[in-house]
Scaffold this active site. Structure first.
Site, mmCIF file in Angstrom:
data_model
loop_
_atom_site.group_PDB
_atom_site.id
_atom_site.type_symbol
_atom_site.label_atom_id
_atom_site.label_comp_id
_atom_site.label_asym_id
_atom_site.label_seq_id
_atom_site.Cartn_x
_atom_site.Cartn_y
_atom_site.Cartn_z
ATOM 1 N N ASP A 72 0.823 -1.213 0.000
ATOM 2 C CA ASP A 72 0.000 0.000 0.000
ATOM 3 C C ASP A 72 0.856 1.261 0.000
ATOM 4 O OD1 ASP A 72 0.945 -0.497 2.569
ATOM 5 O OD2 ASP A 72 -1.014 -1.017 3.361
ATOM 6 N N ASP A 141 -7.301 -4.298 14.607
ATOM 7 C CA ASP A 141 -8.676 -4.648 14.223
ATOM 8 C C ASP A 141 -8.704 -5.767 13.175
ATOM 9 O OD1 ASP A 141 -7.666 -3.364 12.018
ATOM 10 O OD2 ASP A 141 -9.140 -1.721 12.002
ATOM 11 N N HIS A 143 -7.076 -5.814 10.284
ATOM 12 C CA HIS A 143 -6.921 -5.425 8.869
ATOM 13 C C HIS A 143 -5.623 -5.996 8.288
ATOM 14 C CE1 HIS A 143 -4.852 -1.443 10.275
ATOM 15 N NE2 HIS A 143 -3.919 -2.205 9.764
ATOM 16 N N GLU A 148 -9.612 -2.541 5.706
ATOM 17 C CA GLU A 148 -10.188 -2.394 7.035
ATOM 18 C C GLU A 148 -11.378 -3.342 7.202
ATOM 19 O OE1 GLU A 148 -8.467 -0.433 8.846
ATOM 20 O OE2 GLU A 148 -8.300 1.602 8.082
HETATM 21 P P1 PGA Z 1 2.408 -2.446 12.583
HETATM 22 O O1 PGA Z 1 1.227 -2.241 11.554
HETATM 23 O O2 PGA Z 1 3.330 -3.461 12.013
HETATM 24 O O3 PGA Z 1 3.070 -1.095 12.681
HETATM 25 O O4 PGA Z 1 1.802 -2.894 13.893
HETATM 26 C C1 PGA Z 1 0.609 -3.351 10.991
HETATM 27 C C2 PGA Z 1 -0.599 -2.944 10.176
HETATM 28 O O5 PGA Z 1 -1.289 -1.994 10.554
HETATM 29 O O6 PGA Z 1 -0.888 -3.617 9.188
#
Ligand code: PGA
Length: 263
Positions: A72, A141, A143, A148
């Site tokens: 992304d 959450d 995602h 999301e």
């Molecule tokens: P993080 O983010 O590795 O910084 O915890 C993961 C994500 O939000 O996909």
């Protein structure tokens, strides 16, 4: 699904890097048959990137014929912006390994034509024969990439509006100022990730425990996008003991026992 539970984040990073190296070598990549990796940003994969950089420097693995597709990118951040994912990947990984620039693919968040950008991204993946191994983190959450809760489980690369929770969580990278966090991003879809030959999701820390519980023990639901991994033939969840801490004792015992016999 393989569930691999390691003691801590450092052990997860080492296991992930060893696995990536092993898969690249086993593929015997050439210019016409590159190994195609899907890659995440975020704090979770940093340890794996550091380990892979070491392995590349010592000659244990080469990225010369590896092609990458990042998950992304924020809309509106130029590649030189320190919080853009272009910048993150360059600083934390690409500039330290022997990857060829032409083999690096990251969605262009500065495009004016989002639809064209997303279609071309999907086409570029197809042209290289699909992704061999897609690596991802997860949000608290559940995602995956910027898909999301409520995202279609068959979604493709597209523009997404980010949830307030995600914006708040990512504000730590923007001087804790949520007004600086972009509201939208381009992201591969869940369907795009699911098309990969293999998927490895890494989760470390107590704040990922609920998402891990839903992903492994919960039902398939778009409200916990991680649960879609249950539908993949070659899905791996690699987590540390904190991220596994909400799993039933029997679940942990079951997966640890299988791994002890196969690793
Ligand atoms: P993080 O983010 O590795 O910084 O915890 C993961 C994500 O939000 O996909």
């Amino acid at each position: 699904m393989r569930v691999i539970i390691k003691q801590d984040a450092a052990q997860c990073a080492k296991w992930a890097a060893d696995y990536v190296s092993y898969k690249i070598k086993r593929h015997h990549p050439t210019p016409n048959k590159p190994f195609v990796l899907g890659l995440p940003t975020g704090s979770t994969p940093l340890g794996m990137y550091q380990e892979l950089i070491k392995q590349c420097a010592s000659g244990k693995v080469s990225f010369e014929h590896v092609a990458t597709f990042n998950m992304d990118e924020y809309i509106g951040l130029p590649p030189e912006h320190p919080q853009s994912y272009h910048y993150f990947m360059k600083e934390n990984f690409f500039k330290h390994i022997n990857i060829q620039t032409k083999n690096i693919h990251i969605l262009n968040g500065m495009t004016r034509d989002y639809e064209k950008e997303c279609t071309e991204y999907e086409n570029a993946i197809k042209k290289l024969g699909g992704i061999n191994l897609f690596i991802g983190g997860i949000g608290t959450d559940g995602h995956i990439a910027f898909n999301e809760p409520g995202s279609s489980l068959t979604s493709r690369t597209r523009i997404k509006t980010l949830r307030l929770d995600t914006i708040k969580s990512n504000a730590r990278f923007f001087d804790n100022d949520i007004t600086q966090v972009p509201r939208t991003a381009l992201t591969v879809g869940i369907g795009t990730i699911m098309d990969a030959q293999e998927i490895m999701i890494i989760a470390t820390g107590r704040n990922k425990a609920e998402a891990i519980k839903h992903g492994i023990e919960g039902a398939l639901t778009h409200m916990w996008p991680i649960s879609v991994l249950q539908m993949h033939q070659h899905g791996i969840i690699l987590c540390d003991e904190e991220a596994a801490s909400m799993l039933e004792a029997d679940t942990i015992k079951y997966f640890k026992e299988i791994e002890n016999r196969t690793d």
